[in-house]
Scaffold this active site. Structure first.
Site, short mmCIF file in Angstrom:
data_model
loop_
_atom_site.label_atom_id
_atom_site.label_comp_id
_atom_site.label_asym_id
_atom_site.label_seq_id
_atom_site.Cartn_x
_atom_site.Cartn_y
_atom_site.Cartn_z
N ASP A 167 0.87 -1.18 0.00
CA ASP A 167 0.00 0.00 0.00
C ASP A 167 0.91 1.23 0.00
O ASP A 167 2.13 1.11 -0.21
CB ASP A 167 -0.99 -0.04 1.18
CG ASP A 167 -0.31 0.15 2.54
OD1 ASP A 167 0.95 0.20 2.59
OD2 ASP A 167 -1.02 0.24 3.55
N HIS A 168 0.32 2.41 0.25
CA HIS A 168 1.11 3.65 0.24
C HIS A 168 2.21 3.63 1.31
O HIS A 168 3.32 4.09 1.08
CB HIS A 168 0.19 4.85 0.46
CG HIS A 168 -0.65 4.74 1.70
ND1 HIS A 168 -1.68 3.83 1.81
CD2 HIS A 168 -0.60 5.38 2.90
CE1 HIS A 168 -2.23 3.93 3.01
NE2 HIS A 168 -1.58 4.85 3.70
N GLY A 190 -1.48 -5.92 8.15
CA GLY A 190 -2.65 -5.95 7.26
C GLY A 190 -2.43 -6.82 6.04
O GLY A 190 -3.24 -7.70 5.73
N HIS A 200 11.39 -23.58 8.77
CA HIS A 200 10.39 -24.35 9.53
C HIS A 200 8.97 -24.23 9.00
O HIS A 200 8.17 -25.13 9.20
CB HIS A 200 10.41 -23.92 11.00
CG HIS A 200 11.59 -24.44 11.76
ND1 HIS A 200 11.68 -24.42 13.13
CD2 HIS A 200 12.75 -25.01 11.32
CE1 HIS A 200 12.83 -24.97 13.52
NE2 HIS A 200 13.51 -25.32 12.43
N ARG A 228 10.26 -33.17 10.07
CA ARG A 228 9.12 -32.97 10.97
C ARG A 228 8.36 -31.67 10.63
O ARG A 228 7.16 -31.57 10.90
CB ARG A 228 9.57 -32.96 12.43
CG ARG A 228 10.45 -31.80 12.82
CD ARG A 228 10.99 -31.96 14.23
NE ARG A 228 11.76 -30.80 14.68
CZ ARG A 228 13.00 -30.51 14.31
NH1 ARG A 228 13.64 -31.29 13.47
NH2 ARG A 228 13.62 -29.45 14.78
N HIS A 229 9.05 -30.73 10.03
CA HIS A 229 8.39 -29.46 9.69
C HIS A 229 7.41 -29.65 8.54
O HIS A 229 6.41 -28.95 8.45
CB HIS A 229 9.44 -28.40 9.35
CG HIS A 229 10.43 -28.21 10.46
ND1 HIS A 229 10.06 -27.76 11.70
CD2 HIS A 229 11.75 -28.50 10.53
CE1 HIS A 229 11.11 -27.74 12.47
NE2 HIS A 229 12.16 -28.18 11.80
N ARG A 253 7.05 0.76 8.51
CA ARG A 253 7.12 1.68 9.66
C ARG A 253 7.75 0.98 10.87
O ARG A 253 7.80 1.53 11.96
CB ARG A 253 5.72 2.20 10.01
CG ARG A 253 5.15 3.09 8.91
CD ARG A 253 3.68 3.44 9.16
NE ARG A 253 3.18 4.34 8.13
CZ ARG A 253 1.88 4.55 7.89
NH1 ARG A 253 0.96 3.91 8.60
NH2 ARG A 253 1.50 5.36 6.94
N CYS A 300 3.31 -3.18 4.04
CA CYS A 300 2.42 -2.09 4.43
C CYS A 300 3.10 -1.40 5.60
O CYS A 300 4.31 -1.56 5.80
CB CYS A 300 1.01 -2.59 4.73
SG CYS A 300 0.83 -3.71 6.13
N THR A 358 2.78 -1.74 8.97
CA THR A 358 3.23 -2.71 9.99
C THR A 358 3.56 -4.08 9.41
O THR A 358 4.17 -4.90 10.10
CB THR A 358 2.13 -2.92 11.03
OG1 THR A 358 0.96 -3.39 10.33
CG2 THR A 358 1.81 -1.64 11.78
N GLY A 359 3.08 -4.37 8.23
CA GLY A 359 3.16 -5.72 7.67
C GLY A 359 1.99 -6.59 8.10
O GLY A 359 1.75 -7.65 7.54
C1 RB5 Z 1 -1.96 2.47 6.60
O1 RB5 Z 1 -2.05 3.62 7.34
C2 RB5 Z 1 -1.74 1.26 7.52
O2 RB5 Z 1 -2.87 1.02 8.27
C3 RB5 Z 1 -1.34 0.05 6.71
O3 RB5 Z 1 -0.21 0.34 5.96
C4 RB5 Z 1 -0.98 -1.19 7.49
O4 RB5 Z 1 -0.04 -0.92 8.49
C5 RB5 Z 1 -2.11 -2.01 7.98
O5 RB5 Z 1 -1.94 -3.08 8.60
#
Ligand code: RB5
Length: 143
Positions: free
Chosen positions: A7-8, A69, A97, A131-132, A108, A64, A66-67
């Site tokens: 995303d952005h 979403g 694994h 096993r994995h 971020r 994204c 946080t990664g």
């Molecule tokens: C966008 O603001 C933010 O919510 C998205 O990039 C992501 O972190 C969602 O999980």
């Protein structure tokens, strides 16, 4: 072929990963987004995940803020095991694994230099099987 999407919030990291992969002779398929303009992440993560699930791409890397979403979206697609990686150890173990076929990164959360190191580790680490494999098979039985 490596699927990329963001995303952005993940756009600049995706572009850095794209440049890094192209310089290292990987073929990439970029599903967008293509700017810093605000977009919803689900369609982008979904397109990359569906390309991996269909075998059009071998692996996928999605970003994204946080990664979180994008990883939630990708893991809704059957056949996808998307690992949200936060350091070199989780990047390595998600391949060894979990046989992760997609990696999610938080732009971020993780700085670019570390992210590129994690990408290299992740793309160059093999699944350990044994096993994995039994455990991954149990995940796949969930549908
Ligand atoms: C966008 O603001 C933010 O919510 C998205 O990039 C992501 O972190 C969602 O999980």
């Amino acid at each position: 072929m490596i699927a990329l999407a963001s995303d952005h919030a993940g756009f600049e990291l995706k572009e850095a990963i794209k440049k890094h992969l192209v310089e290292n002779n990987y073929d990439i398929l970029d599903f967008g987004t293509n700017s810093n303009a605000s977009v919803d992440y689900p369609p982008f993560a979904r397109m990359a995940a569906e390309a991996v699930a269909a075998g059009e791409c071998d692996k996928g890397i999605i970003c994204c803020g946080t990664g979180i979403g994008v990883s939630i979206v990708a893991n809704k697609v059957k056949g996808i095991r998307c690992a949200l990686c936060t350091n070199e150890f989780t990047a390595e173990m998600s391949r060894k694994h979990n046989d992760a076929n997609m990696m999610a990164l938080g732009a971020r959360v993780t700085d670019q230099e570390l992210a590129l190191k994690m990408v290299d580790i992740w793309l160059n680490t093999e699944f350990e099987e044994g096993r994995h494999k039994r455990r991954v098979d149990m995940i796949e039985e969930l549908g």
